[in-house]
Design an enzyme around this catalytic site. Sequence first.
Site, PDB file in Angstrom:
ATOM      1  N   LYS A  19     -37.025  -7.236-113.701  1.00 49.12           N
ATOM      2  CA  LYS A  19     -36.984  -5.850-113.213  1.00 49.12           C
ATOM      3  C   LYS A  19     -37.099  -4.866-114.376  1.00 49.12           C
ATOM      4  O   LYS A  19     -37.200  -3.668-114.173  1.00 49.12           O
ATOM      5  CB  LYS A  19     -35.690  -5.607-112.435  1.00 49.12           C
ATOM      6  N   HIS A  70     -26.171  -5.464-103.036  1.00 46.32           N
ATOM      7  CA  HIS A  70     -27.234  -6.432-102.751  1.00 46.32           C
ATOM      8  C   HIS A  70     -26.546  -7.725-102.299  1.00 46.32           C
ATOM      9  O   HIS A  70     -25.423  -8.017-102.719  1.00 46.32           O
ATOM     10  CB  HIS A  70     -27.995  -6.651-104.059  1.00 46.32           C
ATOM     11  N   CYS A  91     -32.418  -6.841 -98.844  1.00 44.05           N
ATOM     12  CA  CYS A  91     -31.264  -7.706 -99.177  1.00 44.05           C
ATOM     13  C   CYS A  91     -29.970  -6.911 -99.140  1.00 44.05           C
ATOM     14  O   CYS A  91     -29.057  -7.171 -99.948  1.00 44.05           O
ATOM     15  CB  CYS A  91     -31.431  -8.391-100.528  1.00 44.05           C
TER      16      CYS A  91
END
Length: 594
Positions: free
Chosen positions: A243, A140, A383
């Site tokens: 998350k 990421h 991303c």
Amino acid sequence: MNALGLQEIPKQAAAIRPSFDVQRVRDDFPILRQQVHGKPLLYLDNAATSQKPHTVIDAVSNYYETYNANVHRGVHRLSEMATEAYEAARVRIQKFIGAHCLREVIFTRGATEAINLVAHSYARNRLQAGDEVLVTWMEHHSNIVPWQLVCQEKGARLQVVPITDEGEIRLEDVERQLSPRTKLVALTHVSNALGTINPVKDVIGMAHARGIPVLVDGAQAVPHLRVDVQELDCDFYVFSGHKVYGPTGIGVLYGKPKHLELMPPYQGGGDMISSVRFEKTTYNELPYKFEAGTPHIAGAIGLAAALDYLDKTGLDAVAEHERRMVRYATQLLSEIRGVRLIGTAAHKAAVVSFVVDDPPLSSLDVGMRLDLEGIAARTGHHCCMPLMERFGVPGTTRASFAMYNTEEEVETLARTLGNIVAERRARTQVAISTPLALDAKKPIAYPGPAASSPQEAADELVELFDYMEDWNDKYRQIIEFGEKLLPLPDEYRTEPNRVHGCQSTVYFHMRKKPGSRNTLEFLADSDADIVRGLIALLQNVYSGQPADQAAAFDVDGFFRRLGLDQNLSMGRRNGLGAMVKRIRSFAADMVKQS
Ligand code: PLP
């Protein structure tokens, strides 16, 4: 614990929890009861952020309603209660990730801030010119850019472990790239774009054999796998609360005290000091040395409630349920003609990424059409721009699963996607037989004025859109406009004509109409249907109009009247803004020169 850093499910425990009651779980998540565009919400964007059970929502609101106070500071009752809850959250997290002691658990704003903390306070003080930080191709941006920043400053560089076509790293590649120059390895436990579970324990073993510390980005692992930082023996482990069913704005850095002790504070302020004098300040002990200022108290409390919820539901059962979803989605989506899965690693968690190749359909269009059916999936580069480049795609559509997703939802996704692709295929076949394609003998056609002024053209469009009941109808109308776009010759698909800032590939070719005093006209194209439709709207109001009127036109008001401000996501609005900027600056230049 196996080589992937996963704790094997003990046979007995699996037997005690043979079934996972997904309906009961769903009842705990109030947001799932709502409808989107008139359809039941089908939430498949869990890798971006997961939904919150009511126990988390209650824990946060209970803090604000009954014991909101600052921590570590007051002697009064509420402050004591807030401090107790905040520190209890740290204990909860310590247990959850198997940290040895509380000094190792630092609250941050999220995984991103935790990585930046290590980059700033650890790597920055150790890297020298010629040194290397080893990352993988599937990181990421949060696990690339912080290292790039310190590397640039210190004359060090990033080394990148390649990945296979399946989306896996190979240990022999890691081995080859570890060298005396390597000062840190930073890799993701689970890829957010592909779902690949990396063999982090093996990588850590290989790096440690050379005395190299390892940071593991666990943002996508913690919600799905049982993580034990002592078993992994990683030097740093980071994750985000939101998350893993917790609030946004809270995350965790785990670090071995032998590193944390030697690292200077990341930020200065209250709470991170033990004494302050103008001559010299001494710092607080771990973990407070790295927690400057008032922390996200409600976030920590909410995160602890989320981990309680996950434990109560049974992480192993959740993991097994999600594995079933991934297997089923992989099977159903790969049966759809024209759909190609990106990321087919042997060990995967909770993510299925795909592109539509035949007929070509941009991920932006797939995402918007799914949204019209109430399906929330992620589209774009996730991303992970270098990863997208590795696979030669601008982006993918990603379905990411959580404990509350069901097999029926997977079937709905597959059925809806199948319909979208089939509909597109039928339209493509019609389009091939229409005479819109460029004819080399004919001069290139530019759209002329749709009305006597941009304002009048806009008023006519607004009137048309006012008749449409909902966004679904407006969306289809925009797509229809896009289908009639005049073709943009290949010679104008050049880098200077590329409009950046859009989620799709967009080219604009603008000119002053030959022989006119100040008439602006333009052709443009995109690989996304929705963007082609928006281009058609822009052509309708701008192309063939005098530059001074184009420059003065209130385009934001026009978008508002069409309802675009409410129905286009921010990413799309930014793309639209970039196209408008291109037109307006061209118009302004024309006005200056006239
Ligand atoms: N690392 C991975 C693998 C991620 O998926 C994400 C977020 O998507 C991050 C890091 C950054 O997390 P946050 O934005 O919560 O800091």
